[in-house]
Design a protein around this motif. Structure first.
Motif, mmCIF file in Angstrom:
data_model
loop_
_atom_site.group_PDB
_atom_site.id
_atom_site.type_symbol
_atom_site.label_atom_id
_atom_site.label_comp_id
_atom_site.label_asym_id
_atom_site.label_seq_id
_atom_site.Cartn_x
_atom_site.Cartn_y
_atom_site.Cartn_z
ATOM 1 N N ALA A 135 40.450 20.159 0.439
ATOM 2 C CA ALA A 135 41.756 20.781 0.205
ATOM 3 C C ALA A 135 41.973 20.989 -1.289
ATOM 4 N N VAL A 136 42.618 22.099 -1.610
ATOM 5 C CA VAL A 136 42.979 22.415 -2.995
ATOM 6 C C VAL A 136 44.456 22.794 -3.009
ATOM 7 N N PRO A 137 45.344 21.828 -3.216
ATOM 8 C CA PRO A 137 46.773 22.156 -3.228
ATOM 9 C C PRO A 137 47.176 22.883 -4.503
ATOM 10 N N GLY A 138 48.137 23.775 -4.381
ATOM 11 C CA GLY A 138 48.635 24.518 -5.528
ATOM 12 C C GLY A 138 48.972 25.941 -5.163
ATOM 13 N N SER A 139 49.647 26.636 -6.065
ATOM 14 C CA SER A 139 50.028 28.023 -5.840
ATOM 15 C C SER A 139 48.841 28.949 -6.083
ATOM 16 N N PHE A 140 48.643 29.920 -5.180
ATOM 17 C CA PHE A 140 47.569 30.898 -5.409
ATOM 18 C C PHE A 140 47.971 31.970 -6.409
ATOM 19 N N TYR A 141 49.184 31.878 -6.938
ATOM 20 C CA TYR A 141 49.571 32.759 -8.046
ATOM 21 C C TYR A 141 49.167 32.095 -9.357
ATOM 22 N N GLY A 142 47.864 31.913 -9.494
ATOM 23 C CA GLY A 142 47.282 31.282 -10.654
ATOM 24 C C GLY A 142 45.900 30.767 -10.307
#
Length: 379
Positions: A135-142
């Motif tokens: 898993a890679v949590p975070g916003s895909f706007y970046g």
């Protein structure tokens, strides 16, 4: 509203959970499966796939029965075509509040099913690929991944969510674009989407190898006018009416409704093409639009009613409830943060009534427009 900290689909497995109300998303995955398969097969046939380790990411993966479906689809495509791929690095991405734990808990049964399926159907000489899932949590706007680490990127039902509500909206009585919204509101939403999509493409351009593939599907609209097609905005207009009903009952103040807007936008093909051309790192392989019923569980209605007409009260009430739940599971986290948990049942009870009345007043089932775009990273 801090979207990255608040937005998430409803967790759990009760009647108002995303797991129980994600049939529209599953229908979309089913419709786009041939496009995903085509992109993967073309990728495997290209000269960039002379490597053994393949990087795949699913952006906005959520949790529930649909999350691991993409991996199965991709593995079916890989096993159907001879290749050198022996390792599949799969990265599941969503915002920080996503229920990743439930995904991890489902992995043992997922791996067992994969092994059983391929033991029963594969050629004895064919190697078995075990996906390495993380898993890679975070916003895909970046940025999310190391440079040139991805070969295939997928996102379904996520890019209509914006990174933020557009600044400075004066959208009184509405919570999204409506026929009563001033033009400046429509323009602000369009500009926010274009800004976000540009950041998304620039980030993926750094992470995807040359010749890599990307398939994206999300809510869209068939016309350049955001208010021309009710299927793209009317559900949130009805939700605004439900909120105003709670205002009339003295449960919340009208100013609270006026200060709330959804971080959401249904784009059109012209806007996508404009941003793709501006960013310049991808070749558009295909761009298609298709329709999905608001209530995908009511598939048998057209067979029982002439010309798709609705004339059965119980059927309409059931459809209204399912549609209301499908909106509740995606919007409740934001509504609860702004209006409070106490009024949610009241709001969505009224919302169910309004959706049912909308069904009753229409001769055909309302539909969403979904856009799917397949892209190739330029060499």
């Amino acid at each position: 509203m801090e979207v990255t900290q608040i937005l998430h689909m409803n967790n759990g497995d009760d009647e108002t959970s995303y797991a129980k109300n994600c049939t529209v998303q599953r229908k979309t995955l089913s419709i786009t499966a041939p496009i995903i398969e085509e992109a993967v097969l073309e990728l495997l046939g290209s000269n960039i796939m002379a490597i053994e380790s393949m990087g795949i990411s699913d952006l906005g993966c959520s949790s529930g029965p649909n999350t691991l479906l993409l991996i199965s689809q991709i593995m079916d495509a890989i096993h159907a075509k001879p290749s050198k791929v022996t390792e599949l690095r799969v990265f599941l991405n969503d915002l920080f509040s996503n229920d990743f734990n439930s995904i991890f808990m489902s992995l043992p049964s997922f791996y067992n099913k994969l092994n059983q399926d391929y033991d029963n159907s594969r050629d004895p000489d064919q190697h078995v690929i075990n996906p390495l899932i993380s898993a890679v949590p975070g916003s895909f706007y970046g940025p999310l991944f190391p440079r040139k680490s991805m070969h295939f990127v997928h996102s379904s039902f996520s890019l209509h969510w914006l990174s933020q509500v557009p600044d400075g909206l004066n959208n009184k009585g509405n919570i999204y674009i409506s026929k009563s919204s001033p033009q400046c509101v429509l323009d602000a939403y369009s500009m926010q989407f274009q800004k976000d999509f540009l950041v998304f493409l620039r980030s993926r351009a750094q992470e995807i190898v040359e010749g890599g593939r990307m398939v994206l599907s999300f809510m869209g609209r068939p016309s350049s006018d955001p208010t021309a097609d009710q299927g793209t905005f009317y559900q949130f207009e009805l939700l605004a009416h439900a909120l105003m009903d709670t205002v009339s009952k003295g449960l919340i103040k009208e100013e609270m409704v006026d200060s709330f807007n959804m971080p959401y936008y249904t784009s059109c093909a012209e806007e996508l093409n404009l941003v793709l051309q501006k960013e310049g790192s991808f070749i558009k392989d295909r761009l298609e639009a298709f329709e999905v019923n608001w209530d995908t569980d009511a598939a048998d209605l057209d067979h029982n009613m002439p010309n798709g007409a609705f004339d059965h009260d119980q059927t309409i009430t059931s459809s209204g409830q399912r549609v209301a739940n499908s909106i509740r599971v995606v919007a409740e986290s934001m509504l609860e943060s702004h209006f409070g948990k106490e009024i949610m049942d009241e709001v969505f009870q009224k919302y169910t009534e309004l959706v049912s009345k909308h069904y009753l007043s229409n001769s055909t089932r309302p539909k969403y427009t979904v856009l799917v775009i397949s892209l190739v990273k330029k060499n």
